[in-house]
Design a protein around this motif. Structure first.
Motif, short mmCIF file in Angstrom:
data_model
loop_
_atom_site.label_atom_id
_atom_site.label_comp_id
_atom_site.label_asym_id
_atom_site.label_seq_id
_atom_site.Cartn_x
_atom_site.Cartn_y
_atom_site.Cartn_z
N ASN A 76 0.81 -1.21 0.00
CA ASN A 76 0.00 0.00 0.00
C ASN A 76 0.85 1.27 0.00
O ASN A 76 2.08 1.22 -0.07
CB ASN A 76 -0.99 -0.02 1.18
CG ASN A 76 -0.30 -0.01 2.53
OD1 ASN A 76 0.85 0.40 2.66
ND2 ASN A 76 -1.01 -0.48 3.56
N ALA A 77 0.19 2.42 0.10
CA ALA A 77 0.90 3.70 0.04
C ALA A 77 1.90 3.86 1.18
O ALA A 77 2.95 4.50 1.02
CB ALA A 77 -0.12 4.84 0.05
N GLY A 78 1.58 3.29 2.35
CA GLY A 78 2.52 3.36 3.47
C GLY A 78 3.80 2.62 3.17
O GLY A 78 4.90 3.09 3.49
N SER A 79 3.68 1.46 2.53
CA SER A 79 4.88 0.70 2.19
C SER A 79 5.70 1.43 1.14
O SER A 79 6.94 1.28 1.09
CB SER A 79 4.51 -0.69 1.68
OG SER A 79 4.04 -0.66 0.35
N ALA A 80 5.05 2.21 0.29
CA ALA A 80 5.77 2.96 -0.74
C ALA A 80 6.81 3.88 -0.11
O ALA A 80 7.94 4.00 -0.60
CB ALA A 80 4.80 3.76 -1.60
N GLU A 81 6.45 4.52 0.99
CA GLU A 81 7.39 5.40 1.68
C GLU A 81 8.58 4.62 2.22
O GLU A 81 9.73 5.06 2.12
CB GLU A 81 6.67 6.14 2.81
CG GLU A 81 5.55 7.06 2.35
CD GLU A 81 6.04 8.20 1.47
OE1 GLU A 81 7.20 8.65 1.66
OE2 GLU A 81 5.27 8.66 0.61
N GLN A 82 8.31 3.43 2.77
CA GLN A 82 9.39 2.59 3.29
C GLN A 82 10.32 2.14 2.16
O GLN A 82 11.54 2.16 2.30
CB GLN A 82 8.80 1.36 3.99
CG GLN A 82 9.84 0.42 4.59
CD GLN A 82 10.59 1.04 5.75
OE1 GLN A 82 9.99 1.49 6.72
NE2 GLN A 82 11.92 1.10 5.63
N LEU A 83 9.74 1.74 1.05
CA LEU A 83 10.53 1.30 -0.09
C LEU A 83 11.44 2.41 -0.61
O LEU A 83 12.63 2.21 -0.85
CB LEU A 83 9.61 0.80 -1.21
CG LEU A 83 8.82 -0.48 -0.93
CD1 LEU A 83 7.74 -0.66 -1.98
CD2 LEU A 83 9.74 -1.68 -0.90
N MET A 84 10.88 3.59 -0.77
CA MET A 84 11.67 4.71 -1.31
C MET A 84 12.79 5.12 -0.37
O MET A 84 13.85 5.57 -0.81
CB MET A 84 10.75 5.90 -1.60
CG MET A 84 9.81 5.66 -2.77
SD MET A 84 8.82 7.11 -3.22
CE MET A 84 7.88 7.38 -1.72
N SER A 85 12.58 4.92 0.92
CA SER A 85 13.61 5.31 1.89
C SER A 85 14.86 4.46 1.78
O SER A 85 15.93 4.86 2.25
CB SER A 85 13.04 5.23 3.31
OG SER A 85 12.90 3.87 3.74
#
Length: 449
Positions: free
Chosen positions: A357-366
């Motif tokens: 989901n969108a929350g995981s997107a932030e983790q991935l980009m980090s």
């Protein structure tokens, strides 16, 4: 990655149309497991969720571990038992695992006929249409990407009415380049195959290895062929060819792609003894500044940033000779799927939603990984590798230029293509013989459908 696997097979609608319907909604037959579904993970009681994935590359490996810990913190009744292995190893072991008495609840599955289609046909994967409705995946992911993870209920028709997986990462296979070496040679970033070849020729004349390439695992052969063929045949042509809807592998553009790759090997443009060099070693060599170019996927971003810094390498996608638009292999990473034998389907679905989901997107980009849906707010500093990848990802999707991974074509195409590519690079088969093998494989497959 596909990796390599791991963004891919799309029919022209890969653009980020976030209002798309779910596979099968509104038409056709929807298969779903009996009984109601729920988001109430706590109601499942104490659960050990077995998860198999191929997120072993730098960046995505770190992100996956973090996401798993976050999921366990959110749901203290769940313990994740993770098995992580390379793409090649996952392909070898997953079918046996799914048919065993202790199958994984959740697993990353390669799309197309060789893996997902075969597993669906064997009844080894649970359809996810009901969980799609529960979690609203259709309103978040592009329709073209969800269709890539869909089959008919019997597994015989790819991009059918039943969703069998959701992907976590976006992927493009493109051309990494060393900015300093490119400037040293007085060259601009290549955007066409002709420009790439001219740059490789100039690098060779200057005593610089043109293209770092390791094909020991065989799957990189898919990538070099995919990038070259896409630039000559275009998005529509490759998509029709892989899906069996038109064209032949022996047609002129695909033969020309094979001919060019064979010539590159003969002319010394590729790493010497490439078939005996691993993908990781070739990537590391590029990271040490030992070559001008590297053809690989966006999943290598974190590794190259660690080796070279954030701006020493660039990333480009070649434009198609057919329409001049950026076109390449890619689309999305392997799909997260639920095994049909699981007793923890609600927990498994919650896990899939959590890591995609969108929350995981932030983790991935980090950690330098690329999420399937790139937030509009994500704007890396200009001149960095991250900025190049984000720009190319958006540009290719906007141009409907993402084409399928070639191994999606048939249940046996992965083996036929990768073995053939090794022979082609080694000079043990002619380009004509290579494409004839590909054509024969698909013709035999389609005759049985």
């Amino acid at each position: 990655m596909k990796k390599a696997a791991g963004l891919a097979a799309v029919v022209a609608a890969v653009a980020l149309t976030l209002t798309a319907c779910a596979p099968g909604s509104g038409a056709g037959t929807t298969t779903s497991s009996a009984g109601p579904v729920s988001k109430d993970v706590a109601a499942a009681g104490k659960v050990t969720l077995t998860v198999w994935d191929q997120n072993v590359d730098a960046g995505i490996a770190e992100a996956q571990e973090a996401l798993n810990k976050q999921f366990e913190a959110k749901y203290p009744n769940v313990t994740i038992e993770r098995t992580a292995q390379s793409f090649a190893d996952l392909k070898k072991t997953l079918r046996l695992a799914l048919t065993s008495n202790t199958p994984p609840d959740v697993a990353q599955v390669n799309q197309g006929y060789p893996d997902m289609g075969a597993f669906v046909e064997a009844g080894l994967l649970r359809p996810l249409n009901d969980y799609d409705q529960l979690y609203g995946w259709s309103s978040y992911f592009p329709k073209g990407l969800l269709k890539q993870n869909s089959f008919s209920a019997d597994g015989k028709s790819w991009q059918g009415d039943n969703l069998f997986g959701v992907s976590q990462t976006g992927e493009l296979v493109g051309v990494y380049y060393n900015r300093a070496l490119l400037n040293q040679l007085g060259l601009e970033t290549p955007t066409t195959l002709d420009q790439l070849e001219a740059a490789m020729a100039k690098a060779k004349s200057a005593g610089i290895l043109p293209l770092s390439f390791g094909n020991l695992e065989k799957s990189p052969g898919i990538h070099i062929m995919g990038v070259t063929q896409a630039s000559l045949l275009g998005a529509e042509g490759v998509t029709k060819l892989v899906s069996g809807q038109g064209g032949a592998w022996t047609d002129a553009p695909t033969l020309e792609a094979a001919t060019k790759i064979a010539q590159w090997a003969q002319d010394g443009y590729l790493t010497p003894g490439a078939n005996g060099v691993s993908r990781d070693d070739a990537t590391s060599a590029f990271g040490r500044g030992e070559s001008l170019f590297l053809i690989n996927g966006t999943w290598q971003q974190a590794k190259l940033e660690t080796a070279m810094g954030t701006s020493a390498a660039g990333f480009t996608v070649l434009n198609s000779a057919v329409d001049g638009k950026p076109t390449t292999t890619g689309g999305q990473g392997l799909a997260w799927s639920i095994g049909s034998k699981t007793k923890n389907a609600d927990v498994a679905a919650a896990y899939i939603d959590f890591v995609t989901n969108a929350g995981s997107a932030e983790q991935l980009m980090s950690t330098g990984a690329l999420p399937t849906v790139l937030p509009a707010s994500y704007q890396p500093e200009a001149g960095t590798l991250a900025a190049d990848i984000a720009t190319q990802y958006r540009a290719v999707q906007a141009a409907n230029g993402v084409v399928p991974y070639l191994d999606y074509a048939t249940t046996t195409f992965y083996d036929t293509l990768t073995a053939g590519a090794q022979d082609l690079i080694a000079g043990q088969i002619t380009p004509q013989g290579f494409v004839e093998k590909l054509q024969a494989d698909q013709a035999a497959f389609l005759a049985k459908r």
